[in-house]
Write a protein that holds these residues in place. Sequence first.
Motif: not given
Length: 181
Positions: A103-105, A121-125, A144-150
């Motif tokens: 799932t992509k949101i 993936q498999q309902h897990q973020l 953009p001036y700021r991007m955070a990725e987990w």
Amino acid sequence: MHNRLLWLLSLLLAGPLLAHAQEVPSTYQVEYDSLWQRAARVRAFVGASIAQSRTSFVALGGTSRRTISLARSRSLADGLEANAFRLVKEEITKHKTHGADVTKINYYATSGQLLLAELYQQHQLVRLQLTQYAQQNGRVRHKPYRMAEWVRGDYLRLTLYSVGITNPPRNYYFNFLRLPE
């Protein structure tokens, strides 16, 4: 005797400092908490502005469902009429034939800029990407001036973009270090 007195004095002075150092959250924890709070605000903002939704299905090599949510455009500066709708949320769910669910949101501002992207993936973020845009003279800039990725595994990347065209973005990488038990 003199050495014992110095040792006792240093222990008394270092004790509060060590206790304070254990209470101060790590840089990772501060950025992690900030990311999740900002992501919750984006979800709430987009959820409150949704006026209508549409869903479509495709069945090729599995089932794919695409749901788009629209909100009324707030500004007439876009060249749109007053009752025009803009995409604010897009959810694509793919059920593969071998059993995987992906799932992509994506959450967008009414100006069309991507604010938040989630991958499940498999309902897990497994990935969360939040982009922030600067405002100049009351208008949102497109860069953009700021991007955070987990990403899964508790890794966090923070990218700061500078104002100049020739200046490269600065990346900061964090990971949550678990202490052995």
